[in-house]
Scaffold this motif. Structure first.
Motif, short mmCIF file in Angstrom:
data_model
loop_
_atom_site.label_atom_id
_atom_site.label_comp_id
_atom_site.label_asym_id
_atom_site.label_seq_id
_atom_site.Cartn_x
_atom_site.Cartn_y
_atom_site.Cartn_z
N ILE A 191 0.62 10.16 0.61
CA ILE A 191 0.25 9.02 -0.48
C ILE A 191 1.66 8.81 -0.97
O ILE A 191 2.23 7.52 -1.24
CB ILE A 191 -0.62 9.82 -1.40
CG1 ILE A 191 -1.69 9.96 -0.99
CG2 ILE A 191 -0.36 8.72 -2.90
CD1 ILE A 191 -2.72 10.68 -2.02
N ALA A 192 2.60 9.80 -1.19
CA ALA A 192 4.07 9.29 -1.71
C ALA A 192 4.83 8.25 -0.56
O ALA A 192 5.61 7.63 -1.00
CB ALA A 192 4.85 10.68 -1.97
N LEU A 193 4.77 8.81 0.65
CA LEU A 193 5.36 8.00 1.52
C LEU A 193 4.92 6.55 1.73
O LEU A 193 5.58 5.94 1.86
CB LEU A 193 5.22 8.62 2.91
CG LEU A 193 5.92 10.18 3.13
CD1 LEU A 193 5.54 10.44 4.63
CD2 LEU A 193 7.07 9.94 2.89
N ASN A 194 3.50 6.27 1.47
CA ASN A 194 3.19 5.05 1.59
C ASN A 194 3.52 4.27 0.37
O ASN A 194 3.77 3.00 0.35
CB ASN A 194 1.48 5.13 1.28
CG ASN A 194 0.84 5.05 2.84
OD1 ASN A 194 0.80 4.13 3.66
ND2 ASN A 194 0.90 6.27 3.52
N PHE A 227 -8.94 10.09 -5.69
CA PHE A 227 -8.42 11.74 -4.96
C PHE A 227 -7.37 12.04 -6.10
O PHE A 227 -7.17 13.09 -6.46
CB PHE A 227 -7.85 11.29 -3.71
CG PHE A 227 -6.94 12.72 -3.42
CD1 PHE A 227 -7.69 13.77 -2.74
CD2 PHE A 227 -5.65 12.70 -3.41
CE1 PHE A 227 -7.05 14.63 -2.33
CE2 PHE A 227 -5.18 13.76 -2.97
CZ PHE A 227 -5.57 14.76 -2.45
N MET A 228 -6.44 10.91 -6.55
CA MET A 228 -5.16 11.79 -7.36
C MET A 228 -5.84 11.88 -8.61
O MET A 228 -5.16 12.88 -9.33
CB MET A 228 -4.29 10.42 -7.63
CG MET A 228 -3.49 9.99 -6.38
SD MET A 228 -2.74 11.71 -5.67
CE MET A 228 -1.55 11.96 -7.12
N VAL A 285 -5.09 3.51 7.92
CA VAL A 285 -4.08 2.52 7.49
C VAL A 285 -2.70 3.05 7.59
O VAL A 285 -1.65 2.20 8.04
CB VAL A 285 -4.27 2.17 5.94
CG1 VAL A 285 -3.08 1.20 5.45
CG2 VAL A 285 -5.75 1.36 5.62
N THR A 286 -2.41 4.17 7.25
CA THR A 286 -1.18 4.98 7.66
C THR A 286 -0.87 5.01 9.07
O THR A 286 0.33 4.83 9.55
CB THR A 286 -1.05 6.45 6.96
OG1 THR A 286 -1.44 6.35 5.68
CG2 THR A 286 0.18 7.05 7.41
N GLY A 287 -1.77 5.56 10.06
CA GLY A 287 -1.47 5.39 11.30
C GLY A 287 -1.17 4.04 12.08
O GLY A 287 -0.52 3.95 12.96
N LEU A 288 -1.77 2.84 11.45
CA LEU A 288 -1.49 1.73 11.95
C LEU A 288 -0.08 1.26 11.71
O LEU A 288 0.48 0.36 12.29
CB LEU A 288 -2.24 0.41 11.08
CG LEU A 288 -3.90 0.87 11.49
CD1 LEU A 288 -4.57 -0.27 10.58
CD2 LEU A 288 -4.10 0.46 13.10
#
Length: 425
Positions: free
Chosen positions: A363-366, A80-81, A300-303
């Motif tokens: 993405i940046a937050l992860n 994506f990036m 994965v973010t939601g977990l």
């Protein structure tokens, strides 16, 4: 098929199904697909599904399967990036140089300053709980997190609203491209000097990163351009080269102690474009490959998100971020557009568009979470900020359309040029 493989395959099927359904539902309500996909990640995580009796989240996403899902999600993010970098078209920057430069500069510097100020206040009251970083990295990262604009989501909204190719669409997309480049460079700077695994001393990292960018720009790009233009080249399609370049760039920056997304973004940015515009086949292939698996990234973010664990002070912080970061960014976009010579309606639309964050923000937050720059609570607050700001873009544009919709003027049945015409008053 062993148990772990079965769990991973089952989880992928569930995620793709739920995210597709909620993404379609989001589009039905005039929202970008990414809003529904982010909501799917939160719903399947501990914030909602995990609060039900028996903790279904733990059974659907067992600890043994999560690392494998995370790897697939990271591959999707890398692809994506690359597409984000490849989609940036600097030709539109040259066409509207003054307006684009003013909007990009103001809409990133003003929220960056406001976000950094919030970070200093958060540090002062002891809310900061970074594990591998110092105050400088936290303040800079927080400023970047409040100033990012999601180019892919903005471009999708521009297309869906039917303003692609218009002055507003061209200028907002070009400004978002410049802001993306600046944001990723600032984010890389925020990671320099952290104690995250694999990191190097800041001076060494700066030199290596500068060397990598120079190598990609001055060597890889000209070589690929000449190869693609060579008559009788073996490669009939540039798509395989794009995937190889994305993976190689990601590996290179990961080896430098930075996140793989930086290398993928730079690789996409330097990928040669025929006649200066992105190749439709390459862009479509990268978007389809990355977009198919990106919902795994949202899960994965939601977990990691647990809305039930937020305190009153966290909610208050979210309010401050929305007012300062969002208001500052939209106001800066509007003011700079006016300064660049655009009309009131056009400037208001650009102010709303540059406030879009979405997937790029996540993405940046992860990256910040994995580096230990922010903790789980701040991560949750900032994810909510990304979701809210992205969801409000559509309604804001609709409100602007209604506010500045031209009012039809009734024709005068007695034109002054007609002899004997009466004064309608």
């Amino acid at each position: 098929m062993d148990v772990v493989t079965a769990d991973v395959v089952g989880a992928i099927a569930l995620v793709l199904g739920v995210s597709s359904l909620l993404g379609a539902l989001a589009r039905r309500f005039g929202q970008p697909t990414v809003v529904g996909q982010i909501a799917a990640g939160i719903i399947l995580g501990p914030s909602l599904l995990g609060r039900l009796p028996g903790d279904p989240t733990d059974h659907l996403f067992p600890d043994e399967a999560v690392p494998f899902i995370s790897v697939i999600a990271q591959i999707a993010v890398v692809i994506f990036m690359f597409g984000v970098g490849y989609e940036i078209d600097l030709r539109s920057v040259r066409s509207h140089r003054r307006a684009v430069s003013l909007i990009a500069t103001g809409a990133i510097l003003i929220p960056l300053a406001l976000g950094s100020g919030i970070a200093l206040a958060v540090q002062h009251v002891g809310t900061f709980d970074g594990r591998h970083t110092d105050g400088r990295s936290f303040v800079l990262f927080f400023g970047v997190a409040t100033s990012i604009t999601a180019l892919p989501v903005l471009a999708a909204i521009v297309r869906e609203r039917g303003i692609a190719g218009t002055l507003v669409g061209n200028i907002s997309t070009a400004a978002a491209g410049l802001m993306d480049v600046a944001a990723w460079l600032l984010l890389a700077a925020a990671l320099i000097g952290t104690d995250a695994p694999g990191s190097r001393p800041w001076l060494e990292t700066v030199l290596l990163l500068a060397g990598f960018i120079a190598l990609m720009t001055l060597v890889v790009r000209p070589v690929l351009k000449r190869w693609f233009e060579r008559p009788g080249t073996v490669m009939s399609s540039e798509v395989p080269v794009a995937f190889v370049l994305a993976a190689a760039g990601a590996w290179a920056t990961a080896s430098l102690g930075l996140h793989p997304i930086f290398g993928a973004f730079v690789a996409g940015f330097v990928m040669p474009k025929p006649e200066g515009a992105p190749d439709a086949d390459v862009l479509r292939s990268m978007e389809q490959a990355g977009g198919m698996l990106l919902p795994l990234f949202f899960v994965v973010t939601g977990l990691t998100i647990n809305l039930g664990a937020l305190s009153g002070s966290d909610v208050a912080l979210l309010g401050v971020i929305l007012v300062c970061g969002t208001g500052g960014k939209a106001a800066a976009g509007y003011a700079m557009a006016r300064l660049g010579g655009l009309g009131t309606r056009q400037s208001a639309m650009i102010g709303a568009l540059v406030n879009t964050r979405g997937l790029t923000e996540l993405i940046a937050l992860n990256v910040g979470l994995s580096a230990g720059i922010i903790d789980d609570r701040l991560f949750t607050v900032l994810v909510l900020m990304a979701l809210i700001t992205t969801a409000m873009t559509g309604p804001l544009l609709t409100a602007i359309d209604r506010r500045y919709k031209p009012v039809p003027v009734p024709s005068n049945p007695y034109p002054a040029s007609v002899p004997g015409a009466r004064d309608p008053s």
